[in-house]
Design a protein around this motif. Sequence first.
Motif, mmCIF file in Angstrom:
data_model
loop_
_atom_site.group_PDB
_atom_site.id
_atom_site.type_symbol
_atom_site.label_atom_id
_atom_site.label_comp_id
_atom_site.label_asym_id
_atom_site.label_seq_id
_atom_site.Cartn_x
_atom_site.Cartn_y
_atom_site.Cartn_z
ATOM 1 N N ILE A 150 31.151 29.004 5.924
ATOM 2 C CA ILE A 150 32.072 28.050 6.542
ATOM 3 C C ILE A 150 32.971 28.848 7.473
ATOM 4 C CG2 ILE A 150 33.870 26.320 6.187
ATOM 5 C CD1 ILE A 150 32.814 25.999 3.316
ATOM 6 N N LEU A 151 33.088 28.402 8.707
ATOM 7 C CA LEU A 151 33.929 29.082 9.682
ATOM 8 C C LEU A 151 35.136 28.212 9.993
ATOM 9 C CD1 LEU A 151 33.879 31.685 11.482
ATOM 10 C CD2 LEU A 151 32.970 30.232 13.306
ATOM 11 N N SER A 152 36.327 28.773 9.803
ATOM 12 C CA SER A 152 37.549 28.021 10.095
ATOM 13 C C SER A 152 38.480 28.872 10.935
ATOM 14 C CB SER A 152 38.253 27.604 8.795
ATOM 15 O OG SER A 152 38.874 28.722 8.184
ATOM 16 N N ASN A 153 39.430 28.223 11.614
ATOM 17 C CA ASN A 153 40.410 29.002 12.351
ATOM 18 C C ASN A 153 41.607 29.320 11.455
ATOM 19 O OD1 ASN A 153 41.914 26.650 12.225
ATOM 20 N ND2 ASN A 153 41.853 26.231 14.401
ATOM 21 N N TYR A 154 42.489 30.136 11.956
ATOM 22 C CA TYR A 154 43.677 30.533 11.209
ATOM 23 C C TYR A 154 44.875 30.468 12.162
ATOM 24 C CZ TYR A 154 46.928 33.299 8.447
ATOM 25 O OH TYR A 154 48.031 33.716 7.746
ATOM 26 N N PRO A 155 46.012 29.921 11.733
ATOM 27 C CA PRO A 155 46.392 29.587 10.349
ATOM 28 C C PRO A 155 46.187 28.127 9.952
ATOM 29 C CG PRO A 155 48.335 29.564 11.740
ATOM 30 C CD PRO A 155 47.186 29.888 12.647
ATOM 31 N N ASN A 156 45.559 27.314 10.813
ATOM 32 C CA ASN A 156 45.448 25.873 10.515
ATOM 33 C C ASN A 156 44.304 25.529 9.561
ATOM 34 O OD1 ASN A 156 47.602 25.237 12.280
ATOM 35 N ND2 ASN A 156 46.224 25.355 14.027
ATOM 36 N N TYR A 157 43.329 26.444 9.436
ATOM 37 C CA TYR A 157 42.161 26.225 8.579
ATOM 38 C C TYR A 157 41.355 25.000 8.987
ATOM 39 C CZ TYR A 157 44.099 29.819 5.538
ATOM 40 O OH TYR A 157 44.578 31.002 5.045
ATOM 41 N N ASN A 158 41.332 24.691 10.277
ATOM 42 C CA ASN A 158 40.448 23.629 10.756
ATOM 43 C C ASN A 158 39.014 24.142 10.719
ATOM 44 O OD1 ASN A 158 42.542 21.800 11.344
ATOM 45 N ND2 ASN A 158 42.918 22.809 13.298
ATOM 46 N N ILE A 159 38.098 23.295 10.251
ATOM 47 C CA ILE A 159 36.705 23.711 10.103
ATOM 48 C C ILE A 159 36.004 23.665 11.457
ATOM 49 C CG2 ILE A 159 34.536 23.310 8.893
ATOM 50 C CD1 ILE A 159 36.923 24.154 7.119
ATOM 51 N N ILE A 160 35.427 24.805 11.845
ATOM 52 C CA ILE A 160 34.690 24.895 13.107
ATOM 53 C C ILE A 160 33.219 24.584 12.880
ATOM 54 C CG2 ILE A 160 34.138 26.369 15.068
ATOM 55 C CD1 ILE A 160 37.151 25.823 14.646
ATOM 56 N N ASN A 161 32.671 25.171 11.828
ATOM 57 C CA ASN A 161 31.242 25.019 11.564
ATOM 58 C C ASN A 161 30.968 25.346 10.102
ATOM 59 O OD1 ASN A 161 28.434 27.085 11.958
ATOM 60 N ND2 ASN A 161 28.293 24.882 12.101
ATOM 61 N N GLU A 162 30.034 24.602 9.511
ATOM 62 C CA GLU A 162 29.537 24.929 8.171
ATOM 63 C C GLU A 162 28.017 24.959 8.251
ATOM 64 O OE1 GLU A 162 29.446 23.329 3.535
ATOM 65 O OE2 GLU A 162 30.292 22.061 5.101
ATOM 66 N N GLN A 163 27.430 26.047 7.803
ATOM 67 C CA GLN A 163 25.976 26.158 7.810
ATOM 68 C C GLN A 163 25.470 26.381 6.392
ATOM 69 O OE1 GLN A 163 23.039 29.558 9.225
ATOM 70 N NE2 GLN A 163 23.674 28.347 10.995
ATOM 71 N N ILE A 164 24.438 25.621 6.024
ATOM 72 C CA ILE A 164 23.819 25.747 4.705
ATOM 73 C C ILE A 164 22.319 25.947 4.897
ATOM 74 C CG2 ILE A 164 23.328 24.602 2.514
ATOM 75 C CD1 ILE A 164 25.974 23.157 2.744
ATOM 76 N N ASN A 165 21.797 27.035 4.329
ATOM 77 C CA ASN A 165 20.368 27.341 4.392
ATOM 78 C C ASN A 165 19.771 27.143 2.999
ATOM 79 O OD1 ASN A 165 20.709 28.615 7.145
ATOM 80 N ND2 ASN A 165 21.930 30.019 5.920
ATOM 81 N N ILE A 166 18.752 26.326 2.908
ATOM 82 C CA ILE A 166 18.150 26.007 1.615
ATOM 83 C C ILE A 166 16.670 26.372 1.621
ATOM 84 C CG2 ILE A 166 17.617 24.175 -0.044
ATOM 85 C CD1 ILE A 166 20.090 22.699 0.902
ATOM 86 N N LEU A 167 16.250 27.121 0.614
ATOM 87 C CA LEU A 167 14.838 27.441 0.411
ATOM 88 C C LEU A 167 14.472 27.022 -1.005
ATOM 89 C CD1 LEU A 167 12.937 30.624 1.471
ATOM 90 C CD2 LEU A 167 12.595 29.670 -0.798
ATOM 91 N N ALA A 168 13.521 26.111 -1.116
ATOM 92 C CA ALA A 168 13.141 25.587 -2.432
ATOM 93 C C ALA A 168 11.623 25.519 -2.545
ATOM 94 C CB ALA A 168 13.746 24.200 -2.647
ATOM 95 N N ILE A 169 11.113 25.827 -3.728
ATOM 96 C CA ILE A 169 9.682 25.729 -4.014
ATOM 97 C C ILE A 169 9.485 24.601 -5.020
ATOM 98 C CG2 ILE A 169 7.660 26.936 -4.903
ATOM 99 C CD1 ILE A 169 9.007 29.550 -4.067
ATOM 100 N N ASP A 170 8.691 23.582 -4.634
ATOM 101 C CA ASP A 170 8.531 22.430 -5.516
ATOM 102 C C ASP A 170 7.478 22.704 -6.597
ATOM 103 O OD1 ASP A 170 6.021 22.105 -4.357
ATOM 104 O OD2 ASP A 170 6.677 20.522 -2.993
ATOM 105 N N GLU A 171 7.202 21.694 -7.431
ATOM 106 C CA GLU A 171 6.289 21.858 -8.567
ATOM 107 C C GLU A 171 4.858 22.151 -8.133
ATOM 108 O OE1 GLU A 171 6.755 18.311 -10.791
ATOM 109 O OE2 GLU A 171 8.714 18.862 -11.618
ATOM 110 N N MET A 172 4.521 21.785 -6.892
ATOM 111 C CA MET A 172 3.166 22.031 -6.386
ATOM 112 C C MET A 172 3.073 23.383 -5.660
ATOM 113 S SD MET A 172 2.294 18.214 -4.956
ATOM 114 C CE MET A 172 0.607 18.676 -4.506
#
Length: 266
Positions: free
Chosen positions: A230-252
């Motif tokens: 999560i990237l925010s500025n300072y000192p206001n802590y406004n959110i600039i960008n949030e990135q989530i990377n997900i890697l999952a292996i299913d039952e197959m």
Amino acid sequence: MKKFILVIIILIMSTSISCYRRENNIKIIVLDELGNKISQAKILINNIEFLTDNNGELIVKNEGENFKIFVYKENYLPYDEFINYKENSNVEIKLISLNSKKEEIIKKIIEKVSTSKSFYVNFIGNLNGDKENFNLYCNLEKFYFKITSPLLNKEVEIKKEDDKYYYNQKELPEETLDYFPLVLDLVSNSIEFIKNLPQLTKNLSISSNYNYIKFSFNIEKNNLKITGYILSNYPNYNIINEQINILAIDEMGRTNDFILNFYNFE
């Protein structure tokens, strides 16, 4: 004539004194909370960058009574202020380390993310062997969604107004109302759950880059790996960008991996 010459001399002296005062040196000293001097700290004065020496000091020429100063050093909170300069005085600046404020910083960033209900989402990745990408605008409070994707012929807009549901400006037929609100609620909750994943992890770190704070996190379980920041500025802590990377292996045994970018938080 003598009076005229005297006036000329006074003006020359005044100008010389004024120039001399403007050219007086200012010593800027950058310290940490314990009073230790910080070397190689970046200092911006009127958008010109300098570095402190091995003694944590910088000497610059004074160009007026006030000047704007920005001080940055990795793993410290940035410092941004107007300095009132007094002749023959030093300027001491204390930087606060990120570690000393880590819990407070993380709490404020997570609070900003969790209370944000309006944002854009960019999705790109592989699902069940197929490449997918789309852009989505969400306003979770108003149950408003707008989706654009190469797989669609046009934008899809879904919204709720006056307890009625609309698909591309057309009211949904009554036969869909038994399940559509539940589906929409499930989608909304899923998006919010993913966006708030950083709250679930204890593997986290923070770093700084100029006036930005970067909060990084990761979750690892069997057949599941989640990383992001999560990237925010300072000192206001406004959110600039949030990135989530997900890697999952299913039952197959199929690998699903994708990236979600949340940005333009309102």
